[in-house]
Design a protein around this motif. Structure first.
Motif, PDB file in Angstrom:
ATOM      1  N   PHE A 214     -52.880-106.042 -15.577  1.00 13.84           N
ATOM      2  CA  PHE A 214     -53.082-104.894 -14.530  1.00 13.84           C
ATOM      3  C   PHE A 214     -54.414-105.171 -13.904  1.00 13.84           C
ATOM      4  CE2 PHE A 214     -54.435-100.549 -13.762  1.00 13.84           C
ATOM      5  CZ  PHE A 214     -53.714-100.161 -12.543  1.00 13.84           C
ATOM      6  N   SER A 215     -54.219-105.219 -12.329  1.00 16.42           N
ATOM      7  CA  SER A 215     -55.467-105.670 -11.948  1.00 16.42           C
ATOM      8  C   SER A 215     -55.615-104.646 -10.557  1.00 16.42           C
ATOM      9  CB  SER A 215     -55.382-107.063 -11.437  1.00 16.42           C
ATOM     10  OG  SER A 215     -56.148-107.169 -10.228  1.00 16.42           O
ATOM     11  N   GLN A 216     -56.862-103.785 -10.494  1.00 19.42           N
ATOM     12  CA  GLN A 216     -56.918-102.963  -9.348  1.00 19.42           C
ATOM     13  C   GLN A 216     -57.518-103.486  -8.420  1.00 19.42           C
ATOM     14  OE1 GLN A 216     -58.044 -99.688 -12.388  1.00 19.42           O
ATOM     15  NE2 GLN A 216     -56.671 -98.355 -11.094  1.00 19.42           N
ATOM     16  N   ARG A 217     -57.057-104.526  -7.730  1.00 18.16           N
ATOM     17  CA  ARG A 217     -57.723-105.113  -6.674  1.00 18.16           C
ATOM     18  C   ARG A 217     -57.609-104.502  -5.093  1.00 18.16           C
ATOM     19  NH1 ARG A 217     -54.583-110.676  -6.796  1.00 18.16           N
ATOM     20  NH2 ARG A 217     -55.200-110.394  -9.290  1.00 18.16           N
ATOM     21  N   GLY A 218     -56.971-103.387  -5.383  1.00 15.15           N
ATOM     22  CA  GLY A 218     -56.880-102.317  -3.950  1.00 15.15           C
ATOM     23  C   GLY A 218     -55.618-102.889  -3.003  1.00 15.15           C
TER      24      GLY A 218
END
Ligand SMILES: Cc1cc2nc3c(=O)[nH]c(=O)nc-3n(C[C@H](O)[C@H](O)[C@H](O)COP(=O)(O)OP(=O)(O)OC[C@H]3O[C@@H](n4cnc5c(N)ncnc54)[C@H](O)[C@@H]3O)c2cc1C
Ligand SMILES: [Zn+2]
Lengths: 410, 118
Positions: free
Chosen positions: A107-111
């Motif tokens: 899970f990667s909150q890269r926008g």
């Protein structure tokens, strides 16, 4: 000097992530469909709402439907309060999900950037940013220079057919590895006692005196206290087994990946106007998708000209992609509603629950709907966050029109 | 690319066409008499079968006329095409266990409904 030839020792088969039981004759809850939604619903029923005598029935293999085919964009920047409620609940659950499941999900909150290409786009986007902020969803408006700063490979030149005028930006949005999400839920549910039954197609719903009492399957009759439908693209077909007609149209939705590339794309970029969206997976593929094929279809494939159009849009936005090679394209079957919002809740048949209509954008909703749908099944009433998404909104007129926020994309 | 047999123009590439959804959905005969549920049914509920489906197509890049078709939503094959004022063919005839028929049958069916296939 090595003592064994490298590669000559075959490693042991890794442990299976879940049990593979034969179906029992009866369960408290039977869930139809072993995609992300069915698995998450089973997990939350067992972990939060105290029901563990559950079977998830899947006609193929677990997570082989849209769960295996989506482009994994996760965000909660929808327009209306009702949508903010459920999508933001989901995003909050995503933020704790790896810990909750004890399983890595990448899970990667890269926008995410949702581009605006016309004056109307700009106005709509700013309105959405304001609505998001009022609902406590992180959102900001960035101009074209701001887009370039967040994603340097975007072409913001003013002399293209659809120039980039700016974008909405949700920093907490991002991506996750879809297969890991399915496996993480499946593993955790199985540990809690849920039976995950594959190669088991539901072919009938048995209803007596207005109450569902069981299902007919390709592996025999299974009795059930409650039955929850989570069949995504096949929802119309499954609901028809109970005589329920749904306002859904099933469409092919395609996506594709490039060969593996160096990291070039740090965020997620979506454009409704030119019909493409792009992110770069951890492994390095560029992951791209666009809109649905317009005709109804259950074939899990679509037409090539859709891919061609998608690529021409991608190359105008990202000229650097011109030399990338296409590796693979595929399609899923998405169940689209008239207002681009899902249908979740109870039905007129006692003990029968409905979750469908997530169309092109239900991956992000997996934890949120899993939790609220499980609550709905356990309490036999709609969870407050999904109340607005009832089937009867199509006759009351209380639609939740998310075409602007859902549009091409997700 | 899929070739679609327009009843007026013959086979043309799919990109020349627009999809129009379910065919044979008439405007309510007595609109004022309809309740909310019936309006919902007319506005929002369409059939969504897995299999043969009678639907509307528009040949926007050709004769610019609407026509109807029976198409299998599993294979996407066109099983019949016909003029919009012609009655719907019996869908049951297409449900047979035999695999969906190729475009040849579509053109045969189109000439059966008095269309010219060029
Ligand atoms: C190409 C593509 C890109 C997408 N991109 C995004 C995205 O970026 N972000 C996002 O949020 N969403 C996206 N989506 C949408 C998302 O994938 C779906 O909304 C979501 O996966 C649906 O829920 P699910 O995982 O339970 O569906 P599925 O995985 O399709 O699960 C449904 C299951 O039900 C089973 N089933 C059907 N009929 C029966 C039966 N009779 N008996 C037993 N089992 C049955 C099917 O085999 C299937 O496994 C995308 C979808 C596609 C196709
Ligand atoms: Zn024509």
């Amino acid at each position: 000097m090595l003592t064994t030839t490298p590669g000559s020792v075959i490693p042991d088969h890794p442990d299976f992530l879940w049990r593979n039981p034969d179906p029992k004759s009866s369960y408290d809850v039977v869930i139809v469909g072993g995609g992300g939604h069915g698995l998450a619903t089973a997990y939350y029923l067992a972990s939060r709402y105290g029901i563990t005598n559950i079977a998830v029935l899947e006609k193929g293999w677990l997570g082989g439907g849209n769960m295996a085919r989506n482009t994994t964009i996760i965000r909660s920047n929808y327009l209306w309060d009702e949508s903010s409620g459920i999508y933001e609940h989901s995003l909050k659950l995503w933020e704790g999900l790896e810990e909750d499941l004890g399983y890595p999900l990448l899970f990667s909150q890269r926008g995410v950037l949702n581009l605006a290409h016309s004056l109307q786009d700009v106005r709509d986007s700013k309105r959405r940013v304001n609505a998001n902020r009022l609902n406590g969803v992180d959102a900001e408006w960035v101009d074209a220079e701001g887009v370039k700063e967040l994603c340097p490979i975007v072409n913001i030149s003013p002399d293209v057919r659809y120039p980039v005028l700016g974008a909405t930006y949700q920093p907490r949005a991002g991506i996750a590895k879809h297969d890991y999400v399915a496996w993480g839920y499946a593993r955790a549910a199985s540990e809690l006692g849920v039976d995950l039954i594959q190669n088991c197609e539901v072919t009938g719903l048995t209803i007596e005196h207005g109450r569902v009492v069981g299902v007919e399957t390709s592996r025999g009759r299974i009795n059930a206290g409650k039955v929850a439908l989570a069949a995504a693209g096949h929802s119309s077909v499954v609901a028809a087994l109970a005589g329920i007609k749904l306002p859904l149209q099933s469409h092919p939705l395609q996506a594709l990946v490039s060969e593996l590339l160096e990291p070039v794309h740090p965020t997620v970029v979506m454009s409704n106007a030119v019909h493409v969206y792009v992110s770069q997976a951890h492994k390095g593929e560029l992951v791209m998708g666009a809109g649905v094929d317009t005709y109804n279809g259950y074939g899990q494939r679509g037409a090539f000209h859709i891919i061609e159009r998608q690529m021409s849009a991608a190359i105008e936005l990202f000229p650097v992609f011109a030399r990338a090679h296409l590796l693979r394209t595929w399609g899923g079957i998405v169940d689209v509603t008239p207002d681009a919002s899902p249908i979740v809740g109870v039905t007129d048949i006692q003990g029968l629950y409905l979750n469908c209509g997530w169309g092109t954008g239900g991956f992000k909703g997996t934890p949120g709907v899993g939790d609220t749908f499980a609550w709905t099944i356990a309490h036999d009433e709609p969870h407050p966050l999904i109340e607005a998404f009832s089937l009867d909104r199509f006759s009351t007129g209380a639609l939740v029109d998310e075409h602007g926020a859902a549009a091409v994309a997700h | 690319m899929q070739l679609i047999p327009c009843p007026n123009c013959g086979r043309r590439e799919e990109i020349e066409f627009h999809y129009g959804g379910q065919a044979h959905v008439p405007y309510p005969a007595e609109p004022a008499a309809l309740g909310d549920a019936e309006w919902a049914d007319y506005l929002f509920f369409r059939d969504n079968p897995k299999g043969p489906f009678a639907e509307r197509w528009y040949h926007s890049g050709g004769c610019r006329r609407w026509f109807n078709a029976v198409r299998d939503t599993r294979s996407y094959r066109f099983l019949a095409v016909y003029q919009p004022d012609a009655p719907r063919p019996d869908i049951a005839q297409f449900m047979a266990a035999a695999p969906p028929v190729a475009a040849d049958r579509a053109s045969a069916a189109s000439s059966a409904t008095n269309a010219v296939t060029r």
